[in-house]
Design a protein around this motif. Structure first.
Motif, PDB file in Angstrom:
ATOM      1  N   GLY A  34       0.849  -1.189   0.000  1.00 39.99           N
ATOM      2  CA  GLY A  34       0.000   0.000   0.000  1.00 39.99           C
ATOM      3  C   GLY A  34       0.884   1.238   0.000  1.00 39.99           C
ATOM      4  O   GLY A  34       0.559   2.240   0.629  1.00 39.99           O
ATOM      5  N   TYR A  35       2.021   1.128  -0.733  1.00 44.20           N
ATOM      6  CA  TYR A  35       2.987   2.219  -0.828  1.00 44.20           C
ATOM      7  C   TYR A  35       3.433   2.708   0.549  1.00 44.20           C
ATOM      8  O   TYR A  35       3.782   3.869   0.736  1.00 44.20           O
ATOM      9  N   GLY A  36       3.416   1.800   1.532  1.00 45.63           N
ATOM     10  CA  GLY A  36       3.831   2.139   2.882  1.00 45.63           C
ATOM     11  C   GLY A  36       2.700   2.648   3.754  1.00 45.63           C
ATOM     12  O   GLY A  36       2.758   2.568   4.986  1.00 45.63           O
ATOM     13  N   PHE A  37       1.635   3.162   3.153  1.00 52.80           N
ATOM     14  CA  PHE A  37       0.508   3.716   3.914  1.00 52.80           C
ATOM     15  C   PHE A  37      -0.480   2.633   4.337  1.00 52.80           C
ATOM     16  O   PHE A  37      -1.247   2.825   5.277  1.00 52.80           O
ATOM     17  N   GLY A  38      -0.504   1.531   3.611  1.00 54.78           N
ATOM     18  CA  GLY A  38      -1.476   0.480   3.875  1.00 54.78           C
ATOM     19  C   GLY A  38      -2.650   0.570   2.920  1.00 54.78           C
ATOM     20  O   GLY A  38      -3.091   1.670   2.547  1.00 54.78           O
ATOM     21  N   HIS A  39      -3.146  -0.584   2.497  1.00 54.58           N
ATOM     22  CA  HIS A  39      -4.220  -0.640   1.504  1.00 54.58           C
ATOM     23  C   HIS A  39      -5.501   0.057   1.974  1.00 54.58           C
ATOM     24  O   HIS A  39      -6.115   0.815   1.226  1.00 54.58           O
ATOM     25  N   ALA A  40      -5.919  -0.232   3.200  1.00 58.76           N
ATOM     26  CA  ALA A  40      -7.204   0.294   3.673  1.00 58.76           C
ATOM     27  C   ALA A  40      -7.176   1.816   3.744  1.00 58.76           C
ATOM     28  O   ALA A  40      -8.147   2.487   3.369  1.00 58.76           O
ATOM     29  N   GLU A  60      -5.192 -11.515  -4.090  1.00 62.90           N
ATOM     30  CA  GLU A  60      -5.092 -11.610  -2.630  1.00 62.90           C
ATOM     31  C   GLU A  60      -5.303 -10.252  -1.961  1.00 62.90           C
ATOM     32  O   GLU A  60      -5.733 -10.183  -0.806  1.00 62.90           O
ATOM     33  N   GLU A  61      -5.022  -9.168  -2.669  1.00 63.66           N
ATOM     34  CA  GLU A  61      -5.168  -7.840  -2.086  1.00 63.66           C
ATOM     35  C   GLU A  61      -6.614  -7.343  -2.079  1.00 63.66           C
ATOM     36  O   GLU A  61      -6.921  -6.335  -1.430  1.00 63.66           O
ATOM     37  N   LEU A  62      -7.499  -8.030  -2.767  1.00 63.16           N
ATOM     38  CA  LEU A  62      -8.901  -7.596  -2.796  1.00 63.16           C
ATOM     39  C   LEU A  62      -9.495  -7.526  -1.400  1.00 63.16           C
ATOM     40  O   LEU A  62     -10.257  -6.609  -1.071  1.00 63.16           O
ATOM     41  N   ALA A  63      -9.140  -8.497  -0.558  1.00 62.03           N
ATOM     42  CA  ALA A  63      -9.706  -8.553   0.791  1.00 62.03           C
ATOM     43  C   ALA A  63      -9.329  -7.339   1.631  1.00 62.03           C
ATOM     44  O   ALA A  63     -10.044  -6.986   2.571  1.00 62.03           O
ATOM     45  N   THR A  64      -8.211  -6.681   1.306  1.00 61.67           N
ATOM     46  CA  THR A  64      -7.753  -5.545   2.107  1.00 61.67           C
ATOM     47  C   THR A  64      -8.521  -4.265   1.813  1.00 61.67           C
ATOM     48  O   THR A  64      -8.447  -3.303   2.586  1.00 61.67           O
ATOM     49  N   VAL A  65      -9.261  -4.217   0.691  1.00 61.86           N
ATOM     50  CA  VAL A  65      -9.941  -2.976   0.306  1.00 61.86           C
ATOM     51  C   VAL A  65     -11.437  -3.151   0.078  1.00 61.86           C
ATOM     52  O   VAL A  65     -12.173  -2.161   0.017  1.00 61.86           O
ATOM     53  N   ARG A  66     -11.893  -4.392  -0.049  1.00 57.92           N
ATOM     54  CA  ARG A  66     -13.294  -4.625  -0.450  1.00 57.92           C
ATOM     55  C   ARG A  66     -14.290  -3.995   0.518  1.00 57.92           C
ATOM     56  O   ARG A  66     -15.328  -3.463   0.098  1.00 57.92           O
ATOM     57  N   ASP A  67     -14.000  -4.035   1.819  1.00 58.83           N
ATOM     58  CA  ASP A  67     -14.931  -3.487   2.805  1.00 58.83           C
ATOM     59  C   ASP A  67     -14.848  -1.971   2.916  1.00 58.83           C
ATOM     60  O   ASP A  67     -15.684  -1.353   3.581  1.00 58.83           O
ATOM     61  N   VAL A  68     -13.851  -1.372   2.283  1.00 55.64           N
ATOM     62  CA  VAL A  68     -13.648   0.071   2.386  1.00 55.64           C
ATOM     63  C   VAL A  68     -14.084   0.804   1.126  1.00 55.64           C
ATOM     64  O   VAL A  68     -14.671   1.883   1.187  1.00 55.64           O
ATOM     65  N   PHE A  69     -13.784   0.201  -0.020  1.00 51.33           N
ATOM     66  CA  PHE A  69     -14.054   0.874  -1.291  1.00 51.33           C
ATOM     67  C   PHE A  69     -15.299   0.280  -1.936  1.00 51.33           C
ATOM     68  O   PHE A  69     -15.338  -0.907  -2.273  1.00 51.33           O
ATOM     69  N   PRO A  70     -16.330   1.077  -2.183  1.00 54.44           N
ATOM     70  CA  PRO A  70     -17.594   0.545  -2.702  1.00 54.44           C
ATOM     71  C   PRO A  70     -17.654   0.421  -4.218  1.00 54.44           C
ATOM     72  O   PRO A  70     -18.576  -0.193  -4.756  1.00 54.44           O
ATOM     73  N   GLY A  71     -16.678   0.990  -4.927  1.00 54.54           N
ATOM     74  CA  GLY A  71     -16.721   0.986  -6.382  1.00 54.54           C
ATOM     75  C   GLY A  71     -16.127  -0.270  -6.986  1.00 54.54           C
ATOM     76  O   GLY A  71     -15.986  -1.305  -6.336  1.00 54.54           O
ATOM     77  N   ASP A  72     -15.769  -0.194  -8.260  1.00 60.31           N
ATOM     78  CA  ASP A  72     -15.185  -1.330  -8.970  1.00 60.31           C
ATOM     79  C   ASP A  72     -13.740  -1.544  -8.538  1.00 60.31           C
ATOM     80  O   ASP A  72     -13.013  -0.583  -8.251  1.00 60.31           O
ATOM     81  N   LEU A  73     -13.312  -2.812  -8.547  1.00 63.52           N
ATOM     82  CA  LEU A  73     -11.951  -3.181  -8.161  1.00 63.52           C
ATOM     83  C   LEU A  73     -11.272  -3.861  -9.340  1.00 63.52           C
ATOM     84  O   LEU A  73     -11.689  -4.941  -9.763  1.00 63.52           O
ATOM     85  N   LEU A  74     -10.242  -3.217  -9.862  1.00 62.96           N
ATOM     86  CA  LEU A  74      -9.497  -3.731 -11.011  1.00 62.96           C
ATOM     87  C   LEU A  74      -8.237  -4.428 -10.523  1.00 62.96           C
ATOM     88  O   LEU A  74      -7.397  -3.808  -9.861  1.00 62.96           O
ATOM     89  N   VAL A  75      -8.087  -5.722 -10.844  1.00 64.98           N
ATOM     90  CA  VAL A  75      -6.878  -6.466 -10.489  1.00 64.98           C
ATOM     91  C   VAL A  75      -5.869  -6.287 -11.619  1.00 64.98           C
ATOM     92  O   VAL A  75      -6.122  -6.675 -12.760  1.00 64.98           O
ATOM     93  N   LEU A  76      -4.710  -5.715 -11.302  1.00 66.71           N
ATOM     94  CA  LEU A  76      -3.740  -5.370 -12.338  1.00 66.71           C
ATOM     95  C   LEU A  76      -2.935  -6.570 -12.836  1.00 66.71           C
ATOM     96  O   LEU A  76      -2.595  -6.643 -14.015  1.00 66.71           O
ATOM     97  N   THR A  77      -2.595  -7.503 -11.945  1.00 69.38           N
ATOM     98  CA  THR A  77      -1.839  -8.671 -12.383  1.00 69.38           C
ATOM     99  C   THR A  77      -2.728  -9.532 -13.269  1.00 69.38           C
ATOM    100  O   THR A  77      -3.823  -9.926 -12.859  1.00 69.38           O
ATOM    101  N   PRO A  78      -2.281  -9.837 -14.470  1.00 67.11           N
ATOM    102  CA  PRO A  78      -3.141 -10.608 -15.383  1.00 67.11           C
ATOM    103  C   PRO A  78      -3.484 -11.985 -14.818  1.00 67.11           C
ATOM    104  O   PRO A  78      -2.668 -12.632 -14.150  1.00 67.11           O
ATOM    105  N   LEU A  79      -4.694 -12.406 -15.095  1.00 71.62           N
ATOM    106  CA  LEU A  79      -5.193 -13.703 -14.648  1.00 71.62           C
ATOM    107  C   LEU A  79      -4.346 -14.838 -15.207  1.00 71.62           C
ATOM    108  O   LEU A  79      -3.948 -14.819 -16.373  1.00 71.62           O
ATOM    109  N   ARG A  80      -4.086 -15.829 -14.356  1.00 70.64           N
ATOM    110  CA  ARG A  80      -3.401 -17.046 -14.760  1.00 70.64           C
ATOM    111  C   ARG A  80      -4.172 -18.245 -14.219  1.00 70.64           C
ATOM    112  O   ARG A  80      -4.971 -18.106 -13.280  1.00 70.64           O
TER     113      ARG A  80
END
Length: 344
Positions: A34-40, A60-80
């Motif tokens: 979270g650039y040192g600040f933390g995801h939440a 794995e990082e979705l869980a750190t923001v899902r309860d805080v951010f109500p909008g869309d969540l884009l995962v940058l690492t391509p799906l494998r």
């Protein structure tokens, strides 16, 4: 006692607001530490900034923001294939290979996807040769746009590459309504938007947003103990000898926090190469400069940092700090985890 990140709230938020003004519709990026600040915390700031999409690094990082951010969540690492591709209408997947897009298209529902294109970065992305089959597979998913991850470059260098990809996608008659880009300048973004007024171009920004005003935040470590020593005294796990009279200063912050971890240096010239070689020689001799400052100067590690603390050697010519004093620490934010984050 802790390794603490202090934030000048007014200055930092003023900087965030200025970046949003310069890059309308930006997509804040929250990844790693979270650039040192933390995801939440950053997700909360993204809400304040009015962002409708937040980008995270991994599933794995979705869980750190899902309860805080109500909008869309884009995962940058391509799906494998080995990823746990969650079925969540809030989540937008990045795909960079035909085979992974095929998997999503053949699966249940209509997953939301962003198709990453292979740029001069040559990291991830489908190629121009892949576009005909991509066009067919997009019928089985909901395409939220295309993405261009561009290299760091001098100002004005990316416009031609972005424009070329836009023409290629249009010629292939792909559903190009939104394009996510990285590392464009505000001027490049404005010029592209003027030329392609019917295309929604969104900048994904992390470092420039959260970290570029370095004076808006600083790291500090508490002094936990101070011990007077004489030249030759032994100390520590491996009973090293101190190099001279002075003090051992025990400070909060160690390897668990990311202290003393370094990314490989970018050696671009002879001067930089000389500095890297000099530092390597000192480390080979058992000396390493710490990121901790006492009396305005960075001090030497007495020994390699430990899990939670670091031990510094302070020569007798420097008055030792009191226990409880906070020391300035020069750390890489992207590699550091803090015990506390404090708004001043």
């Amino acid at each position: 006692m802790s390794l603490t990140l202090h934030i000048d709230a007014a200055r930092w938020r003023g900087h965030l607001d200025s970046v949003v003004t310069a890059f309308p519709g930006l997509v804040p990026v929250v990844k790693g530490t979270g650039y040192g600040f933390g995801h939440a915390l950053l997700a909360t700031e993204a809400v304040r900034l009015g962002a409708d999409i937040l980008a995270v690094g991994t599933y794995e990082e979705l869980a750190t923001v899902r309860d805080v951010f109500p909008g869309d969540l884009l995962v940058l690492t391509p799906l494998r294939p080995f990823d746990q591709a969650v079925e969540d209408p809030q989540v937008i997947h990045t795909v960079s290979r035909v085979v992974d897009l095929q998997t999503l298209a053949d699966g249940p529902g209509r997953p939301r996807v962003v198709v990453e294109l292979l740029t001069s970065m040559r990291r991830h992305g489908v190629t121009t040769e892949d576009l005909p089959i991509v066009a067919k597979l997009l019928e089985g998913v909901t395409c939220e746009g295309f993405a261009l991850h561009l290299p760091l470059s001098s100002a004005g260098a990316h416009g031609p590459e972005v424009a070329s990809w836009i023409r290629t996608l249009q010629d292939a008659e792909l559903p190009l309504r939104r394009l996510f880009v990285s590392h464009l300048t505000a001027e490049e973004l404005s010029a592209l938007r003027s030329t392609h007024a019917d295309l929604e171009i969104r900048s994904r920004i992390g470092t420039k947003l959260w970290l570029s005003d370095r004076s808006a935040y600083d790291a500090r470590a508490h002094v936990l103990d101070v011990h007077p020593v004489r030249r030759g005294d032994r100390f520590g796990y491996r009973q090293r000898r101190v190099p001279g009279d002075g003090h051992l200063v025990v400070a909060s912050g160690g390897t668990a926090h990311g202290v003393a971890l370094e990314a490989p240096s970018h050696v671009a010239d002879l001067r930089t190469r000389a500095k890297v070689l000099a530092a390597s020689g000192l480390e080979a001799a058992g000396r390493a400069l710490s990121p901790f400052a006492v009396a305005g100067q960075r001090r030497w590690f007495a020994e390699p940092p430990h899990m939670q603390v670091s031990v510094l050697f302070l020569p007798s010519s420097v008055a030792p700090p009191e226990v409880g004093t906070e020391l300035a620490v020069n750390v890489g934010m992207a590699m550091t985890t803090f015990d506390r984050v404090v708004f001043d």
